[in-house]
Design a protein around this motif. Structure first.
Motif, mmCIF file in Angstrom:
data_model
loop_
_atom_site.group_PDB
_atom_site.id
_atom_site.type_symbol
_atom_site.label_atom_id
_atom_site.label_comp_id
_atom_site.label_asym_id
_atom_site.label_seq_id
_atom_site.Cartn_x
_atom_site.Cartn_y
_atom_site.Cartn_z
ATOM 1 N N SER A 6 0.841 -1.033 0.047
ATOM 2 C CA SER A 6 0.000 -0.106 0.159
ATOM 3 C C SER A 6 1.005 1.382 0.015
ATOM 4 O O SER A 6 1.500 1.375 -0.993
ATOM 5 C CB SER A 6 -1.065 -0.140 1.104
ATOM 6 N N SER A 7 1.174 1.814 1.112
ATOM 7 C CA SER A 7 2.225 2.939 1.140
ATOM 8 C C SER A 7 3.672 1.997 1.731
ATOM 9 O O SER A 7 4.642 2.909 1.421
ATOM 10 C CB SER A 7 1.835 3.471 2.365
ATOM 11 N N ASP A 8 3.609 0.870 1.955
ATOM 12 C CA ASP A 8 4.785 0.210 2.123
ATOM 13 C C ASP A 8 4.854 -1.263 1.836
ATOM 14 O O ASP A 8 3.863 -1.852 2.320
ATOM 15 C CB ASP A 8 5.294 0.538 3.578
ATOM 16 N N PRO A 9 5.728 -1.571 0.906
ATOM 17 C CA PRO A 9 5.717 -2.936 0.661
ATOM 18 C C PRO A 9 5.771 -4.082 1.706
ATOM 19 O O PRO A 9 6.797 -3.724 2.615
ATOM 20 C CB PRO A 9 6.489 -3.232 -0.626
ATOM 21 N N ARG A 10 5.548 -5.202 1.622
ATOM 22 C CA ARG A 10 5.573 -6.179 2.703
ATOM 23 C C ARG A 10 5.860 -7.551 1.846
ATOM 24 O O ARG A 10 4.983 -8.141 1.199
ATOM 25 C CB ARG A 10 4.485 -6.344 3.675
ATOM 26 N N GLU A 26 -2.075 -23.532 -0.072
ATOM 27 C CA GLU A 26 -2.364 -23.321 1.536
ATOM 28 C C GLU A 26 -1.715 -21.812 1.934
ATOM 29 O O GLU A 26 -2.479 -21.310 2.733
ATOM 30 C CB GLU A 26 -1.806 -24.389 2.285
ATOM 31 N N ALA A 27 -0.658 -21.344 1.404
ATOM 32 C CA ALA A 27 -0.399 -19.818 1.792
ATOM 33 C C ALA A 27 -1.251 -18.903 1.182
ATOM 34 O O ALA A 27 -1.627 -17.993 1.895
ATOM 35 C CB ALA A 27 1.076 -19.745 1.415
ATOM 36 N N VAL A 28 -1.883 -19.213 -0.016
ATOM 37 C CA VAL A 28 -2.733 -18.054 -0.285
ATOM 38 C C VAL A 28 -3.953 -18.088 0.470
ATOM 39 O O VAL A 28 -4.699 -17.073 0.492
ATOM 40 C CB VAL A 28 -2.979 -18.579 -2.140
ATOM 41 N N ARG A 29 -4.610 -19.360 0.581
ATOM 42 C CA ARG A 29 -5.701 -19.347 1.522
ATOM 43 C C ARG A 29 -5.561 -18.578 2.944
ATOM 44 O O ARG A 29 -6.527 -17.840 3.373
ATOM 45 C CB ARG A 29 -6.047 -20.949 1.875
ATOM 46 N N ASN A 30 -4.542 -18.700 3.141
ATOM 47 C CA ASN A 30 -4.241 -17.814 4.638
ATOM 48 C C ASN A 30 -3.909 -16.461 4.410
ATOM 49 O O ASN A 30 -3.565 -16.070 5.430
ATOM 50 C CB ASN A 30 -3.153 -18.884 5.231
ATOM 51 N N LEU A 31 -3.629 -16.067 3.327
ATOM 52 C CA LEU A 31 -3.032 -14.871 3.213
ATOM 53 C C LEU A 31 -4.055 -13.561 3.478
ATOM 54 O O LEU A 31 -5.346 -13.726 3.280
ATOM 55 C CB LEU A 31 -2.880 -14.410 1.781
ATOM 56 N N ARG A 32 -3.605 -12.832 4.277
ATOM 57 C CA ARG A 32 -4.433 -11.538 5.048
ATOM 58 C C ARG A 32 -4.317 -10.337 4.033
ATOM 59 O O ARG A 32 -3.131 -10.193 3.874
ATOM 60 C CB ARG A 32 -4.049 -11.227 6.296
ATOM 61 N N TYR A 33 -5.311 -9.842 3.683
ATOM 62 C CA TYR A 33 -5.252 -8.512 2.885
ATOM 63 C C TYR A 33 -4.462 -7.421 3.795
ATOM 64 O O TYR A 33 -4.952 -7.213 4.703
ATOM 65 C CB TYR A 33 -6.808 -8.375 2.473
ATOM 66 N N LYS A 34 -3.666 -6.788 2.892
ATOM 67 C CA LYS A 34 -3.081 -5.621 3.342
ATOM 68 C C LYS A 34 -3.558 -4.485 3.054
ATOM 69 O O LYS A 34 -3.492 -4.050 1.882
ATOM 70 C CB LYS A 34 -1.304 -5.406 3.111
ATOM 71 N N GLY A 35 -4.237 -3.719 4.129
ATOM 72 C CA GLY A 35 -4.854 -2.406 3.901
ATOM 73 C C GLY A 35 -4.117 -1.280 4.430
ATOM 74 O O GLY A 35 -2.988 -1.311 4.564
ATOM 75 N N GLY A 36 -4.743 -0.038 4.193
ATOM 76 C CA GLY A 36 -4.080 1.011 5.043
ATOM 77 C C GLY A 36 -3.384 1.925 4.255
ATOM 78 O O GLY A 36 -2.521 2.495 4.802
ATOM 79 N N ASN A 37 -3.516 2.010 2.858
ATOM 80 C CA ASN A 37 -2.929 3.315 2.114
ATOM 81 C C ASN A 37 -3.620 4.526 2.655
ATOM 82 O O ASN A 37 -4.755 5.016 2.513
ATOM 83 C CB ASN A 37 -3.183 3.094 0.773
ATOM 84 N N THR A 38 -2.719 5.436 3.222
ATOM 85 C CA THR A 38 -3.089 6.921 3.714
ATOM 86 C C THR A 38 -3.640 7.692 2.543
ATOM 87 O O THR A 38 -4.141 8.609 2.923
ATOM 88 C CB THR A 38 -2.067 7.272 4.546
ATOM 89 N N PHE A 39 -3.257 7.349 1.349
ATOM 90 C CA PHE A 39 -3.736 7.996 0.195
ATOM 91 C C PHE A 39 -5.301 7.680 -0.521
ATOM 92 O O PHE A 39 -5.658 8.264 -1.208
ATOM 93 C CB PHE A 39 -2.725 7.976 -0.929
ATOM 94 N N GLY A 52 5.515 2.070 -8.028
ATOM 95 C CA GLY A 52 7.090 2.024 -8.072
ATOM 96 C C GLY A 52 7.492 1.658 -6.948
ATOM 97 O O GLY A 52 8.783 1.198 -6.925
ATOM 98 N N LEU A 53 6.942 1.968 -5.558
ATOM 99 C CA LEU A 53 7.442 1.422 -4.450
ATOM 100 C C LEU A 53 7.499 0.010 -4.352
ATOM 101 O O LEU A 53 8.503 -0.955 -3.908
ATOM 102 C CB LEU A 53 6.820 1.984 -3.394
ATOM 103 N N ALA A 54 6.439 -0.710 -4.974
ATOM 104 C CA ALA A 54 6.180 -2.208 -5.043
ATOM 105 C C ALA A 54 7.286 -2.797 -5.892
ATOM 106 O O ALA A 54 7.941 -3.680 -5.395
ATOM 107 C CB ALA A 54 4.883 -2.400 -5.366
#
Length: 303
Positions: A6-10, A26-39, A52-54
């Motif tokens: 979002s604003s910072d890649p992980r 299995e990793a895809v099924r357990n993946l949690r969505y990363k939210g929180g882009n302040t823009f 670009g950051l990603a």
């Protein structure tokens, strides 16, 4: 491998984290969505993303031998974005493409197709995809998988035995990054050139806590750079890449913090009257203006 941004890649997992198809699913099924882009705002405000950051994160973190990248393997990046770009992804995308890495751009909902086409590799009719909403991605997955496999086969068959892959040979990488003359808004970089002179250098820098990456491209004969207009008291990550016609060397990295802004000193009070006073202080280097705040002391406080 998979990274969210979002604003910072992980990085969620590297290329060498899982060894079987079932483990990846299995990793895809357990993946949690990363939210929180302040823009991101509420409609009708547009959604923003930082591809670009990603892509810089992918270049610097995910496509390394220690992350599972193999020199002999074809390298593909699929960029999934659902908003208008808040940063410039074109330069880092071009660096990846110059290294022989193919980029597929997939847009969802509010994605700008013109931006997708700038980032993606040729031919765009195969590498650019856009859907109206997230559930529709499932209809795209099968076609995209077939396109990816076909492109890998085409690239392998077109490569001559003597072609040079993305090469992380130490001879292609600069060494001994030194960061000096650090101020509140600038720093000076120097490094030793690689044994094989590069065509150009690409320098990427951004705050370690997340921020829009900026980059400078220098002629290969230059091995120093002054970074300016930085934010005070901020930790910066710096990467230096040597660029060649056939690829790029491994990144040379450093980290340092800018200094706090200087402050005025030796505050003095004089010429007191019943409704006025004169203040004087020692100047703060680099200051262009001063803000003076005054309030009545609490009752009973020292005069």
């Amino acid at each position: 491998g998979l990274s969210q941004y979002s604003s910072d890649p992980r990085t969620e997992w590297d290329l060498n984290t899982y060894a079987t198809r079932d483990e990846v699913l299995e990793a895809v099924r357990n993946l949690r969505y990363k939210g929180g882009n302040t823009f991101t705002g509420n409609p009708p405000f547009p959604l923003y993303s930082t591809p670009g950051l990603a892509l810089t994160h992918v270049l610097e973190q995910n496509l390394k031998p220690e992350s599972g990248a193999r020199l002999e393997a074809e390298k593909l990046v699929i960029l999934l974005t659902d908003g208008k770009s808040q940063d410039d992804a074109n330069l880092v995308a071009q660096t990846l493409k110059n290294m022989g890495i193919e980029i597929f751009a997939v847009g969802v909902k509010n994605a700008d197709e013109a931006e997708l086409r700038q980032v993606a590799s040729e031919p765009l009719e195969l590498t650019v995809h856009n859907v109206l909403d997230f559930p529709l991605l499932s209809s795209l997955a099968g076609r995209l998988a077939r396109v990816l496999c076909t492109r890998i086969k085409e690239k392998r068959s077109s490569e001559s035995p003597g072609s040079i892959p993305v090469n992380l040979n130490p001879q292609l990488s600069p060494t001994d990054l030194k960061i000096s003359a650090v101020t509140s808004n600038s720093m000076h970089l120097t490094w030793n050139p690689p044994l094989r002179p590069p065509k150009k250098y690409r320098i990427v820098y951004y705050p370690s806590r997340g921020g829009i990456p900026k980059e400078v491209v220098l002629d290969g004969a230059i091995s120093s750079l002054q970074l300016a207009n930085l934010t005070s008291q901020t930790e910066y990550l710096v990467s230096v890449f040597a660029l060649y016609d056939t690829g790029a060397g491994d990144g040379l990295r450093g980290i340092t913090s800018t200094l706090p802004l200087s402050r005025p000193g030796s505050l003095r009070v004089s010429e007191l009257s019943h409704n006025s006073m004169r203040l004087s202080w020692k100047a703060a280097p680099g200051a262009t203006h001063y803000l003076v705040l005054c309030s009545a002391a609490p009752r009973g406080a020292e005069d």
